[in-house]
Every structure is written in structure tokens, then in C-alpha cells.
Design a protein around this motif. Structure first.
Motif, PDB file in Angstrom:
ATOM      1  N   LEU A 239      48.573  36.155  34.874  1.00 14.71           N
ATOM      2  CA  LEU A 239      49.655  35.663  35.733  1.00 14.71           C
ATOM      3  C   LEU A 239      49.866  34.171  35.548  1.00 14.71           C
ATOM      4  N   ASP A 240      51.117  33.727  35.729  1.00  8.99           N
ATOM      5  CA  ASP A 240      51.364  32.298  35.717  1.00  8.99           C
ATOM      6  C   ASP A 240      50.925  31.699  37.057  1.00  8.99           C
ATOM      7  N   ARG A 241      51.105  30.380  37.199  1.00 10.56           N
ATOM      8  CA  ARG A 241      50.546  29.684  38.365  1.00 10.56           C
ATOM      9  C   ARG A 241      51.134  30.188  39.676  1.00 10.56           C
ATOM     10  N   ASP A 242      52.447  30.430  39.723  1.00  9.42           N
ATOM     11  CA  ASP A 242      53.072  30.869  40.972  1.00  9.42           C
ATOM     12  C   ASP A 242      52.565  32.244  41.392  1.00  9.42           C
ATOM     13  N   PHE A 243      52.528  33.185  40.455  1.00  8.79           N
ATOM     14  CA  PHE A 243      52.043  34.523  40.786  1.00  8.79           C
ATOM     15  C   PHE A 243      50.538  34.487  41.061  1.00  8.79           C
ATOM     16  N   GLY A 244      49.831  33.602  40.352  1.00  7.87           N
ATOM     17  CA  GLY A 244      48.402  33.453  40.618  1.00  7.87           C
ATOM     18  C   GLY A 244      48.142  32.956  42.024  1.00  7.87           C
ATOM     19  N   ALA A 245      48.999  32.064  42.520  1.00 14.16           N
ATOM     20  CA  ALA A 245      48.847  31.583  43.895  1.00 14.16           C
ATOM     21  C   ALA A 245      49.054  32.722  44.891  1.00 14.16           C
ATOM     22  N   LEU A 246      50.003  33.610  44.600  1.00 16.98           N
ATOM     23  CA  LEU A 246      50.201  34.782  45.466  1.00 16.98           C
ATOM     24  C   LEU A 246      48.968  35.678  45.448  1.00 16.98           C
ATOM     25  N   MET A 247      48.346  35.831  44.267  1.00 17.56           N
ATOM     26  CA  MET A 247      47.149  36.654  44.168  1.00 17.56           C
ATOM     27  C   MET A 247      46.007  36.036  44.967  1.00 17.56           C
ATOM     28  N   ALA A 248      45.887  34.712  44.925  1.00 11.23           N
ATOM     29  CA  ALA A 248      44.843  34.036  45.699  1.00 11.23           C
ATOM     30  C   ALA A 248      45.042  34.285  47.192  1.00 11.23           C
ATOM     31  N   GLN A 249      46.303  34.271  47.647  1.00 12.02           N
ATOM     32  CA  GLN A 249      46.585  34.569  49.054  1.00 12.02           C
ATOM     33  C   GLN A 249      46.164  35.986  49.411  1.00 12.02           C
ATOM     34  N   ALA A 250      46.438  36.930  48.503  1.00  6.64           N
ATOM     35  CA  ALA A 250      46.064  38.323  48.756  1.00  6.64           C
ATOM     36  C   ALA A 250      44.549  38.488  48.850  1.00  6.64           C
ATOM     37  N   LEU A 251      43.811  37.771  48.004  1.00  7.31           N
ATOM     38  CA  LEU A 251      42.348  37.833  48.054  1.00  7.31           C
ATOM     39  C   LEU A 251      41.834  37.326  49.392  1.00  7.31           C
ATOM     40  N   ARG A 252      42.335  36.188  49.809  1.00  4.79           N
ATOM     41  CA  ARG A 252      41.869  35.602  51.071  1.00  4.79           C
ATOM     42  C   ARG A 252      42.267  36.455  52.263  1.00  4.79           C
ATOM     43  N   ALA A 253      43.449  37.074  52.183  1.00  4.32           N
ATOM     44  CA  ALA A 253      43.882  37.958  53.270  1.00  4.32           C
ATOM     45  C   ALA A 253      42.971  39.169  53.400  1.00  4.32           C
ATOM     46  N   ALA A 254      42.336  39.562  52.283  1.00  3.12           N
ATOM     47  CA  ALA A 254      41.412  40.700  52.304  1.00  3.12           C
ATOM     48  C   ALA A 254      40.002  40.299  52.725  1.00  3.12           C
ATOM     49  N   GLY A 255      39.817  39.007  53.041  1.00  2.00           N
ATOM     50  CA  GLY A 255      38.511  38.555  53.478  1.00  2.00           C
ATOM     51  C   GLY A 255      37.642  37.971  52.382  1.00  2.00           C
ATOM     52  N   VAL A 256      38.179  37.832  51.175  1.00  2.00           N
ATOM     53  CA  VAL A 256      37.420  37.253  50.061  1.00  2.00           C
ATOM     54  C   VAL A 256      37.506  35.731  50.134  1.00  2.00           C
ATOM     55  N   ASP A 257      36.354  35.075  49.991  1.00  2.98           N
ATOM     56  CA  ASP A 257      36.315  33.621  49.895  1.00  2.98           C
ATOM     57  C   ASP A 257      36.572  33.263  48.435  1.00  2.98           C
ATOM     58  N   PHE A 258      37.830  32.945  48.116  1.00  4.34           N
ATOM     59  CA  PHE A 258      38.190  32.640  46.733  1.00  4.34           C
ATOM     60  C   PHE A 258      38.141  31.138  46.502  1.00  4.34           C
ATOM     61  N   ARG A 259      37.425  30.728  45.441  1.00  4.44           N
ATOM     62  CA  ARG A 259      37.269  29.315  45.130  1.00  4.44           C
ATOM     63  C   ARG A 259      37.684  29.067  43.676  1.00  4.44           C
ATOM     64  N   SER A 260      38.781  28.349  43.508  1.00  2.31           N
ATOM     65  CA  SER A 260      39.258  28.037  42.161  1.00  2.31           C
ATOM     66  C   SER A 260      38.718  26.688  41.726  1.00  2.31           C
ATOM     67  N   GLY A 261      38.768  26.431  40.426  1.00  3.68           N
ATOM     68  CA  GLY A 261      38.298  25.157  39.897  1.00  3.68           C
ATOM     69  C   GLY A 261      36.842  24.884  40.210  1.00  3.68           C
ATOM     70  N   THR A 262      36.045  25.923  40.270  1.00  6.79           N
ATOM     71  CA  THR A 262      34.643  25.794  40.684  1.00  6.79           C
ATOM     72  C   THR A 262      33.730  26.285  39.572  1.00  6.79           C
ATOM     73  N   ARG A 263      32.744  25.492  39.243  1.00  8.85           N
ATOM     74  CA  ARG A 263      31.818  25.814  38.150  1.00  8.85           C
ATOM     75  C   ARG A 263      30.468  26.244  38.714  1.00  8.85           C
ATOM     76  N   VAL A 264      29.956  27.366  38.215  1.00 11.29           N
ATOM     77  CA  VAL A 264      28.611  27.810  38.566  1.00 11.29           C
ATOM     78  C   VAL A 264      27.619  27.059  37.690  1.00 11.29           C
ATOM     79  N   THR A 265      26.562  26.521  38.319  1.00 17.84           N
ATOM     80  CA  THR A 265      25.559  25.754  37.574  1.00 17.84           C
ATOM     81  C   THR A 265      24.211  26.450  37.517  1.00 17.84           C
ATOM     82  N   GLY A 266      24.036  27.543  38.246  1.00 20.92           N
ATOM     83  CA  GLY A 266      22.769  28.258  38.170  1.00 20.92           C
ATOM     84  C   GLY A 266      22.633  29.294  39.268  1.00 20.92           C
ATOM     85  N   PHE A 267      21.525  30.031  39.204  1.00 23.31           N
ATOM     86  CA  PHE A 267      21.216  31.071  40.184  1.00 23.31           C
ATOM     87  C   PHE A 267      19.842  30.791  40.764  1.00 23.31           C
ATOM     88  N   GLU A 268      19.707  30.926  42.065  1.00 23.63           N
ATOM     89  CA  GLU A 268      18.439  30.630  42.729  1.00 23.63           C
ATOM     90  C   GLU A 268      17.826  31.902  43.278  1.00 23.63           C
TER      91      GLU A 268
END
Length: 422
Positions: free
Chosen positions: A198-227
């Protein structure tokens, strides 16, 4: 023409080659070597097995009438010999022999061929991060991954989960976990979910749908390890924070399995997949390859791409079988068509993005339309957003995106057909 066809890999492409070739040539000797113990399974259904929509694994490996596609099925119905638990380790092109190891016993065996098909698939990318080997850190790529996740969920040991990567597999897994009552965080390095689709506009709509479903969506976030605590996953570390989790699903892409081909001296393409022509032949005219292990081309631009999807693998399997049988059938390329249903939202795309169209030399112009999927006065009518992209001078359709609670899959089918048909 050789009569002895050996296929390495028995999931999507390999199984399709064998089944199609048998229909075309009832006399050919066909044998499949498969390193796992499960054949011809619907990998795209694994998230639904985790979520419970698909009750059992056998539902993903049966025919529409409920017959399990195992080695006995291939022998009795297709007249194809299948050896599961056999890992191909070496190709001797001069002698036309494949060496394989029976994984249960370690016994090394030799299998002659007149023509060879490589359908070795791909493997999930697991970044070498601290703690990546902890129990609970897993991809969702094969039946054993899905069954392990399902077992942990059934045992009640997973209350919180982190999904690393917001592509198709990541979001389908996130939905499955939400349906199981798990608190889900989706971490994505790029700016929006489904960034390859998806392009940025449709991707923003998808992010809204995720959050509406109760998902904590975090963009621009890098995983650095597992504890972990006491050798068990307890959290996923991102910049400046540890997100509590008893399950971390890593879905950041796949890498083609090409070592067998590389060791045999076959040409590997610039994108890391086996190089094949439009008939599926490798640089050795007696060796064919298809599915996730190869690179292919975009139907609109001719550009080299990789599209590791079961639909592509099945189409390439049919093309390979045709050419093994003497039919000169070319593969028509890919359009990048994909569709996702998350909760009540459909998101999908076919063809080029505006940026890709411009890079390919088109003069793209787009229009966005929001309307009901069926006449508004009919029961069940729901809104659907359509974004159509065309070439300004020729008016040729170059791509499309769909999003919304309305029925978007059938529109996407028609739009993909229009793109492919010029």
C-alpha cells in the motif's frame, strides 16, 4: 526427451509440477524428494490454524473432498513416488545424479535424473539479534511453527505477543493472536503497515484499522533484541523500551534457498534467486526451477523481481510441467497482486505504485473513489475505497489499491485482469 523427472521440493511448485506433468504424460517416471514430512500444504492458511479458524493441520493438506495429500495419495492417485524426510545435498550435473540424505537415519542416497526440477522454496529471515534463540521467538513459515504457536496459546502461556514486521504474514498472525485474546504489539521499521503493498495514504488507513482492533501498532521502530527470564522469552527490546511478551513472531521477509543450485554452478540472479528463463529453465537446459527460490519479472515493466507467494509458485509449476512435456508455454510474469482481510477490513493491491510507474517510464495519473461495494439500498452494503493508476497518454491501467469493509477481492481480480491484459 528424458523420461526420468526428479523434483526437489514437494510443497507448492514441486507438487504442482508433478501433478500437472502426470496429466500431460502418463508414461513419465516422476519422483519427489521432500526434506519435511508434510506435502502440498496451504502455507497461507497457517495463521488461520493458529487463530482457530482452521481447526486442524490436516485441513490445510487435504483435497476439497477431504483426502490427505500425503505420499500414499501421490502414489495411488497421481502415480508419483514421494520420499519425505529426504534432504537433497548435492547435484552432479555431469552424471545427472542428486545426492540426498534421509534425515531420520543419516543414510546418503543417490537419485538419477534425466530432467531435474528445483522447488526448494525459501527460508524466513531471522535477524541475528541478542536473544533471538530464546524459546518463544519464532517465524510462522511451516506447519511446525504454527503448531508450536497453537500449543503455547492452548496452554495459556501467552498473554502478550510482539509481531516484528507488518507485512502480510505479520498482520495475519496479529489478527490470529487478537482472536485468541492476546495483547498484541506490531513493530514495523518502515512508516506504515503493508509498505510493500500500500502507498502511504492507504497504509495510514490500515494503521487505523489495526489500532481500532486493539493492536498497538508502532511504525518507524527498530527491534534491538529479545530478553528472557530463566531461559524463556519475557520481552522484546526496542529503542528505549522493553515490550513485555511471551511470544515474538518475526516476519521480516524470506530468503530464497539457492545453496544447492549455487553449489551445482547454476546461475544466481542479482536479487538472490535462481536465474530462470520464461519457460522455467535454469542455466542448465535439463534443470528447471520455480517458486520462492527463483527470481522472475514484472508483467508490466519486465523488471526483475521476487514474489515469494504460493499463487506464483503454482503458476510456475504449471509452466515447468508444460515445458517438460514438450509444450512451449512461457510464464507471463507477476503483477504483485495480494489481498488481506484483517477483521472487517480488506486491503489489497495489483500492479505498480505511482513511484514504480514513474521509474518505469510511464506518466502515471491516479484517481481515488469511495463508494459502496454494492448498491447502497441492498442489505450488507459497505464502503470501499479504490485507487486506480493509469498511464496518462495511453489510458492503460497500471495498478490499483482497494481498502475498506466492502467486498474488495473481486474488484481486485477484475483490475488485475485489466492490468495483465493491457
Amino acid at each position: 526427451m528424458g523420461k526420468n523427472v526428479l523434483v526437489v521440493g514437494g510443497v507448492a511448485c514441486g507438487a504442482k509440477v508433478a501433478a500437472r506433468l502426470r496429466r500431460l504424460d502418463p508414461e513419465r517416471t516422476i519422483r519427489i524428494l521432500e526434506k519435511g514430512d508434510t506435502l502440498s500444504y496451504a502455507a497461507c492458511g497457517l495463521p488461520f490454524l493458529v487463530g482457530g479458524t482452521v481447526p486442524e493441520l490436516k485441513d490445510l493438506i487435504t483435497t476439497p473432498v477431504g483426502v490427505v495429500r500425503d505420499a500414499h495419495f501421490f502414489r495411488a492417485v497421481k502415480d508419483v513416488e514421494v520420499l519425505t524426510g529426504h534432504l537433497a545435498t548435492r547435484i552432479d550435473r555431469a552424471a545427472r545424479v542428486v545426492t540426498a540424505v534421509e534425515t531420520a537415519t543419516g543414510e546418503e542416497k543417490s537419485f538419477p535424473y534425466d530432467q531435474l526440477v528445483l522447488a526448494t522454496g525459501a527460508s524466513p529471515v531471522l535477524p541475528p539479534l541478542p536473544g533471538a534463540d530464546l524459546p518463544g521467538v519464532t517465524p510462522l513459515w511451516n506447519p511446525s511453527d504454527a503448531l508450536s504457536m497453537k500449543q503455547a496459546l492452548d496452554a495459556g502461556s501467552v498473554r502478550e505477543a510482539v509481531v516484528v514486521g507488518a507485512g502480510l504474514v505479520g498482520l495475519e498472525a496479529a489478527e490470529a493472536l487478537v482472536e485468541r485474546g492476546v495483547k498484541v504489539t506490531v513493530v514495523e521499521l518502515l512508516g506504515h503497515p503493508l509498505a510493500a503493498l500500500l502507498d502511504r495514504d492507504f497504509g495510514a488507513l490500515m494503521a487505523q484499522a489495526l489500532r481500532a482492533a486493539g493492536v498497538d501498532f508502532r511504525s518507524g521502530t527498530r527491534v534491538t533484541g529479545f530478553e528472557g527470564e530463566k531461559g524463556v522469552l519475557s520481552g522484546v527490546r526496542v529503542e528505549g523500551e522493553v515490550i513485555p511478551a511471551q511470544l515474538a513472531l518475526v516476519a521480516v521477509g524470506v530468503r530464497p534457498n539457492v545453496q544447492l543450485a549455487r553449489d551445482a554452478g547454476l546461475e544466481i540472479g542479482a536479487l538472490g534467486g535462481i536465474l530462470v528463463d520464461r519457460q522455467g529453465r535454469t542455466s542448465d537446459p535439463d534443470i528447471f526451477a520455480g517458486g520462492d527460490c527463483v527470481q522472475t519479472f514484472h508483467a508490466l515493466t519486465g523488471a526483475t523481481v521476487r514474489q515469494p507467494m504460493g499463487s506464483t509458485a503454482n503458476r510456475q509449476g504449471r509452466v515447468i510441467a508444460d515445458n517438460l512435456a514438450g509444450l512451449d508455454t512461457p510464464f507471463g510474469g507477476v503483477l504483485g497482486t495480494a489481498v488481506l482481510r484483517f477483521g472487517k477490513t480488506t486491503a489489497g493491491r495489483t500492479g505498480l505504485s505511482e513511484e514504480a510507474a514513474r521509474e518505469a517510464g510511464f506518466d502515471p495519473v491516479g484517481v481515488t473513489v469511495t463508494n459502496a461495494d454494492i448498491p447502497h439500498f441492498m442489505p450488507g452494503s459497505a464502503p470501499l475505497v479504490l485507487r486506480l493508476l493509469a498511464d496518462r497518454s495511453t489510458r492503460r491501467l497500471l495498478g490499483a489499491q482497494v481498502f475498506g469493509p466492502g467486498r474488495g477481492d473481486k474488484r481486485l481480480d477484475v483490475l488485475a485482469t485489466a492490468c495483465a491484459s493491457g
